[in-house]
Write an enzyme that holds these catalytic residues in place. Structure first.
Site, PDB file in Angstrom:
ATOM      1  N   ALA A  63     -12.189  -2.052   6.251  1.00 19.57           N
ATOM      2  CA  ALA A  63     -12.799  -3.387   6.199  1.00 19.57           C
ATOM      3  C   ALA A  63     -11.783  -4.363   6.766  1.00 19.57           C
ATOM      4  O   ALA A  63     -10.602  -4.055   6.895  1.00 19.57           O
ATOM      5  CB  ALA A  63     -13.120  -3.739   4.752  1.00 19.57           C
ATOM      6  N   GLY A 106     -12.743   1.572   4.535  1.00 20.68           N
ATOM      7  CA  GLY A 106     -14.146   1.457   4.919  1.00 20.68           C
ATOM      8  C   GLY A 106     -14.457   2.292   6.139  1.00 20.68           C
ATOM      9  O   GLY A 106     -15.614   2.653   6.368  1.00 20.68           O
ATOM     10  N   GLU A 109     -15.184   5.616   4.726  1.00 18.41           N
ATOM     11  CA  GLU A 109     -16.451   5.474   3.995  1.00 18.41           C
ATOM     12  C   GLU A 109     -17.636   5.444   4.950  1.00 18.41           C
ATOM     13  O   GLU A 109     -18.676   6.040   4.696  1.00 18.41           O
ATOM     14  CB  GLU A 109     -16.393   4.221   3.124  1.00 18.41           C
ATOM     15  CG  GLU A 109     -15.422   4.380   1.960  1.00 18.41           C
ATOM     16  CD  GLU A 109     -15.206   3.090   1.207  1.00 18.41           C
ATOM     17  OE1 GLU A 109     -14.747   2.108   1.829  1.00 18.41           O
ATOM     18  OE2 GLU A 109     -15.505   3.058   0.010  1.00 18.41           O
ATOM     19  N   GLU A 129      -6.827   2.106   0.000  1.00 17.05           N
ATOM     20  CA  GLU A 129      -7.096   0.812  -0.633  1.00 17.05           C
ATOM     21  C   GLU A 129      -6.108   0.478  -1.750  1.00 17.05           C
ATOM     22  O   GLU A 129      -5.778  -0.685  -1.966  1.00 17.05           O
ATOM     23  CB  GLU A 129      -8.518   0.768  -1.186  1.00 17.05           C
ATOM     24  CG  GLU A 129      -9.600   0.635  -0.131  1.00 17.05           C
ATOM     25  CD  GLU A 129     -10.062   1.974   0.416  1.00 17.05           C
ATOM     26  OE1 GLU A 129      -9.347   2.973   0.285  1.00 17.05           O
ATOM     27  OE2 GLU A 129     -11.165   2.000   0.996  1.00 17.05           O
TER      28      GLU A 129
HETATM   29  N1  T1G Z   1      -8.071  -5.617   8.652  1.00 16.65           N
HETATM   30  C1  T1G Z   1      -7.593  -6.635   9.383  1.00 16.65           C
HETATM   31  N2  T1G Z   1      -6.522  -6.534  10.211  1.00 16.65           N
HETATM   32  C2  T1G Z   1      -5.922  -5.331  10.284  1.00 16.65           C
HETATM   33  C3  T1G Z   1      -6.364  -4.218   9.537  1.00 16.65           C
HETATM   34  C4  T1G Z   1      -7.491  -4.398   8.691  1.00 16.65           C
HETATM   35  N3  T1G Z   1      -8.018  -3.412   7.992  1.00 16.65           N
HETATM   36  N4  T1G Z   1      -5.537  -3.175   9.825  1.00 16.65           N
HETATM   37  C5  T1G Z   1      -4.634  -3.618  10.702  1.00 16.65           C
HETATM   38  N5  T1G Z   1      -4.852  -4.909  10.986  1.00 16.65           N
HETATM   39  C6  T1G Z   1      -4.102  -5.741  11.929  1.00 16.65           C
HETATM   40  C7  T1G Z   1      -2.639  -5.872  11.562  1.00 16.65           C
HETATM   41  O1  T1G Z   1      -2.470  -6.946  10.651  1.00 16.65           O
HETATM   42  C8  T1G Z   1      -2.012  -6.160  12.916  1.00 16.65           C
HETATM   43  O2  T1G Z   1      -2.304  -7.513  13.215  1.00 16.65           O
HETATM   44  C9  T1G Z   1      -2.848  -5.302  13.872  1.00 16.65           C
HETATM   45  O3  T1G Z   1      -4.095  -5.062  13.184  1.00 16.65           O
HETATM   46  C10 T1G Z   1      -2.194  -3.982  14.192  1.00 16.65           C
HETATM   47  O4  T1G Z   1      -1.910  -3.372  12.912  1.00 16.65           O
HETATM   48  C11 T1G Z   1     -14.352  -1.513   1.871  1.00 16.65           C
HETATM   49  C12 T1G Z   1     -12.047  -2.485   0.858  1.00 16.65           C
HETATM   50  C13 T1G Z   1      -4.640   1.178  11.113  1.00 16.65           C
HETATM   51  C14 T1G Z   1      -2.631   2.596  10.589  1.00 16.65           C
HETATM   52  O5  T1G Z   1      -5.729  -0.374   4.587  1.00 16.65           O
HETATM   53  O6  T1G Z   1      -2.841   1.011   7.960  1.00 16.65           O
HETATM   54  O7  T1G Z   1     -11.485  -0.877   3.882  1.00 16.65           O
HETATM   55  O8  T1G Z   1       0.069  -8.361  13.385  1.00 16.65           O
HETATM   56  O9  T1G Z   1       0.576  -3.307  13.284  1.00 16.65           O
HETATM   57  O10 T1G Z   1       1.074   0.200  13.264  1.00 16.65           O
HETATM   58  O11 T1G Z   1     -13.448   0.265   0.709  1.00 16.65           O
HETATM   59  O12 T1G Z   1      -2.895  -1.120  10.709  1.00 16.65           O
HETATM   60  O13 T1G Z   1      -1.162  -7.637  15.429  1.00 16.65           O
HETATM   61  O14 T1G Z   1      -1.865  -9.738  14.194  1.00 16.65           O
HETATM   62  O15 T1G Z   1      -0.506  -2.012  11.390  1.00 16.65           O
HETATM   63  O16 T1G Z   1      -0.800   0.864  14.883  1.00 16.65           O
HETATM   64  C15 T1G Z   1      -8.447  -0.285   4.283  1.00 16.65           C
HETATM   65  C16 T1G Z   1      -4.682  -0.941   7.154  1.00 16.65           C
HETATM   66  C17 T1G Z   1      -8.808  -1.729   4.223  1.00 16.65           C
HETATM   67  C18 T1G Z   1      -5.716   0.158   6.882  1.00 16.65           C
HETATM   68  C19 T1G Z   1      -2.591   0.956  12.482  1.00 16.65           C
HETATM   69  N6  T1G Z   1      -7.716  -0.010   5.517  1.00 16.65           N
HETATM   70  N7  T1G Z   1      -4.118  -0.819   8.488  1.00 16.65           N
HETATM   71  O17 T1G Z   1      -1.188   0.805  12.403  1.00 16.65           O
HETATM   72  O18 T1G Z   1      -0.861  -1.311  13.781  1.00 16.65           O
HETATM   73  S1  T1G Z   1      -9.614  -2.145   2.720  1.00 16.65           S
HETATM   74  C20 T1G Z   1      -6.375  -0.105   5.554  1.00 16.65           C
HETATM   75  C21 T1G Z   1      -3.191   0.165   8.756  1.00 16.65           C
HETATM   76  C22 T1G Z   1     -11.108  -1.338   2.841  1.00 16.65           C
HETATM   77  C23 T1G Z   1     -13.211  -0.579   1.823  1.00 16.65           C
HETATM   78  C24 T1G Z   1     -11.899  -1.219   1.587  1.00 16.65           C
HETATM   79  C25 T1G Z   1      -2.609   0.129  10.134  1.00 16.65           C
HETATM   80  C26 T1G Z   1      -3.144   1.217  11.067  1.00 16.65           C
HETATM   81  P1  T1G Z   1      -1.249  -8.377  14.115  1.00 16.65           P
HETATM   82  P2  T1G Z   1      -0.571  -2.518  12.773  1.00 16.65           P
HETATM   83  P3  T1G Z   1      -0.369   0.185  13.641  1.00 16.65           P
END
Ligand code: T1G
Length: 699
Positions: A63, A106, A109, A129
């Protein structure tokens, strides 16, 4: 066709490609676009299947985390992904998810709402999460156990670690690993005309209530150890255990209830603050994004002690050949032996293949000369914390290194400008303060001197990526960000013991608050001889508000240096297990009597406020002085270098959670009771007056 979800058709298959760079997050419009694509397929008789995939470098990575604050504040509608995904799952035509990169949160999911999942071998899937203080909120706790089994689901959702495509195949999350082109593989899968198989209808991997609860209890114990103080992992376990007694629909409703509670909790706000903070710190406002960096193809480290050896490992781990110099062969041999032991331990723990360890070792060249330093692009000095010695080494390095090479110091407190001043290249001198053990701790403080050039700052900050560090830029002051603040933090801890608290009471108050270790135990770990020397240097530099003598000096003078001498604040057995030492209690009461320090008892809350408010007040001073660029930089230093739990968000975020007016009230009270060290920082007063948090302030 929305630009966020691009729809094409091939061989009777409707292909929906999510196009929401950089990570194809499920931002508003993406779930709706996917649903529209599935509905379009349902209405088109020429279509017999749907393939969903991500463009660019990854499948859907979750998400959109940036939306959560807006959802909590009511600016954005509540997350309703679960409903959307259930409709996708209800499709009468098979929906195949094609995964590359990361299918996380998500994203996984969504993939599980599909009827089948194919992936390339390099893909990973997970429900991370809990690292944001959340639980899966779109059916993950209800579908994952149905695909992978309850135990695997509990492990993935409670601990938050992703699994490889191969492991996902083995446990039933993924149906096929695709060799070659992912889309071709997915289309070939669709061409086999698989029957619709709705995850929500799968029951055979679920367990009965007793078995589920037993598993949940086992994971609760593990989470209590590994994720102490965090509430989301426990909520995730409850949601998964509920699959034993609730229907899918009721399970979704229960998951939703638990998810909403986590989303509105302080821990999630703190952990999301840290998630974005770890990325914000790499953005230096005064450094244009296009600032050219210097090449770092070969490195050199001076000093083969604990720090120097660990730093050399960081370069070797990044595939960068590194010279490791010490003054004598025995010292060098000791350093190399420690490095070899570290790699052998990683191989034993399965973190590294033996061949990889050998490759990395081969990249480290021990030497007692400066020969070869001329080819290095950067040298990191990591010797004793003594200014004259460091200056001599920088004179040597200035001669040995080619023009344009970077001279970095690992000093943890000393003045970068004093060091740069003895070289012919102050623009190329920078602080790179690693944290012990350097090959493990993620934090790297990059310290800019008054002459350090933008290119050298940018290079040092960029170097964090291959070294797998989180770099935080600090101005040049005594102790930079972390140690500058750690001084008052530990001074208050020592004062509390002098005033009547016991060492273990102070440490337990802070570990109960969430710190990985108490401030006095940390002193024993780092060495009371080290902190004594740092204090003497601070007193010599006439750092303000420093007591000329504290009880910790008494421990030092008695040779009680901490773990390294089996005696410090605590007594240590051969496994370095700490026990309270009545001798210390006797000594500190004697010391207090001689010093005329009034004695009293303290509550844990008072201890936490005394120690943390001192940290926060000093942090405010760092912001005023421009040493730290933003309050989140301080938070990231403390979460990644000093054992502050991410679920507290760091000291400055925590101050905002408490309320700056309340913090200021406490600081003022301590100022009245305890004197000038507690003078409230003007920035704290200003923000408290304005009703703001540190995060709402910028220079
Ligand atoms: N939402 C918004 N921005 C995100 C994002 C996300 N989920 N993931 C990464 N970014 C932005 C990050 O801030 C950065 O921004 C750019 O993308 C590159 O990220 C409903 C509630 C996927 C392994 O926890 O683990 O889904 O600094 O530097 O090293 O049940 O990003 O460039 O402006 O980390 O290549 C669950 C979180 C969400 C994954 C890639 N998902 N992201 O790593 O790039 S909650 C996560 C990561 C959810 C549902 C629930 C990593 C990555 P900027 P990066 P990377």
């Amino acid at each position: 066709m929305s630009e966020l979800v691009q729809v094409t058709r091939r061989d009777g298959v409707l292909i929906a490609a999510v196009n929401n760079p950089p990570v194809n997050a499920l931002s508003p419009g993406v779930p709706e676009g996917l649903l529209a694509a599935v509905r379009e397929a349902a209405a088109d008789d020429a279509i017999h299947a749907v393939v969903i995939l991500g463009t660019g470098r990854t499948f859907i990575a979750g998400a959109d985390i940036r939306e959560f604050a807006r959802i909590v504040s009511g600016e954005a509608p509540p997350l309703n992904l679960a409903a959307l995904l259930e409709e996708i799952e209800s499709s009468a035509k098979p929906v195949i998810m094609a995964i590359h990169g990361s299918a996380l949160g998500g994203g996984l999911e969504t993939a599980m709402a599909g009827h089948y999942r194919v992936a390339v071998a390099s893909a990973q899937v997970g429900q991370p999460e809990v690292k944001l203080g959340l639980i899966p909120g779109a059916g993950g706790t209800q579908r994952l156990p149905r695909l992978a089994g309850v135990e695997q689901a509990m492990r993935m959702c409670a601990l938050g670690e992703p699994v490889t495509a191969a492991d996902a195949l083995a446990c039933g999350i993924v149906d096929r690993i695709v060799e070659g082109d992912l889309l071709e593989g997915a289309l070939a899968f669709a061409a086999e005309r698989p029957a619709v198989r709705r995850t929500r209808e799968l029951q055979e991997k679920l367990l009965d209530a007793t078995q589920s609860e037993q598993l949940a209890e086992t994971f609760r114990t593990e989470c209590g150890r590994k994720l102490r103080g965090q509430s989301a992992p426990l909520a995730a376990l409850d949601a998964i255990a509920a699959t034993a007694r609730l229907s899918f629909a009721d399970g979704i409703a229960y998951e939703r209830e638990l998810f909403d509670a986590c989303l509105r909790g302080a821990q999630s706000r703190a952990m999301i603050h840290v998630f974005f903070g770890e990325r914000t710190v790499a953005k230096i406002p005064f450094l244009p994004k296009e600032t050219a960096t210097l090449p770092v193809r070969r490195a050199a480290v001076v000093g083969a002690g604990t720090m120097g050896g660990g730093i050399a490992m960081c370069f070797a781990n990044a595939g960068i050949p590194v010279l490791l110099k010490d003054t004598t062969q025995p010292a060098l041999d000791r350093g190399m032996a420690t490095i070899r032991r570290n790699y052998e331990a990683s191989v034993r723990k399965g973190r590294l293949a033996a061949a990889q360890a050998e490759q990395r070792l081969a990249l480290i060249t021990p030497t007692v000369q400066y020969d070869g330093f001329g080819e290095a692009d950067i040298a990191v000095e990591a010797v004793f914390e003594e200014m004259k010695l460091k200056q001599q080494i920088f004179r040597d390095l200035d001669r040995a290194m080619r023009p344009g090479a970077i001279l970095a110091t690992n000093t943890s407190t000393l003045d970068i400008d004093f060091i740069a001043a003895v070289t012919s290249r102050p623009k190329f001198v920078v602080g790179t303060h690693f944290f012990s053990p350097a090959n493990v701790m993620r934090l790297l403080e990059v310290v800019r001197g008054k002459d350090t050039s933008p290119a050298v700052i940018a290079t040092a900050m960029e170097l964090a990526k291959p070294l797998k560090k989180i770099a935080v830029l600090s101005g040049n002051c005594f102790g930079f960000i972390g140690n500058r603040m750690f001084g008052p933090y530990r001074e208050q801890a020592v004062s509390l013991v002098e005033e009547g608290a016991t060492a273990q009471q102070v440490d337990e108050a802070l570990t109960s608050w969430g710190m990985a270790m108490g401030p006095l135990a940390v002193g024993d770990l780092a060495g009371l001889d080290v902190s004594w020397r740092v204090r003497q240097e601070a007193l010599r530099l006439r750092r303000p508000h420093l007591e000329p003598k504290t009880f910790e000096d008494v421990l030092y003078e008695l040779g009680r240096y901490g773990q390294k001498s089996s005696l410090g604040w605590y007594r240590y057995d051969e496994n370095r297990r700490a026990t309270a030492d009545p001798e210390v209690e006797h000594l500190v009461r004697e010391y207090a009597a001689v010093q005329g320090i009034a004695q009293r008892t303290f509550t844990s809350q008072e201890i936490v406020e005394r120690v943390l408010y001192a940290l926060i007040n000093e942090g405010a001073r760092l912001l005023e002085e421009g040493i730290a660029l933003r309050s989140v930089d301080i938070d990231i230093v403390y979460v990644n270098g000093y054992g502050c739990p991410a679920w507290r968000g760091g000291p400055m975020h925590y101050a905002g959670a408490v309320g700056l007016a309340k913090v200021l009230e406490g600081v003022r009270k301590f100022h009245d009771e305890l004197g000038p060290a507690w003078k409230p920082a003007p920035l704290l007063e200003q923000l408290a007056r304005e009703g703001k948090t540190f995060e709402q302030w910028s220079r």
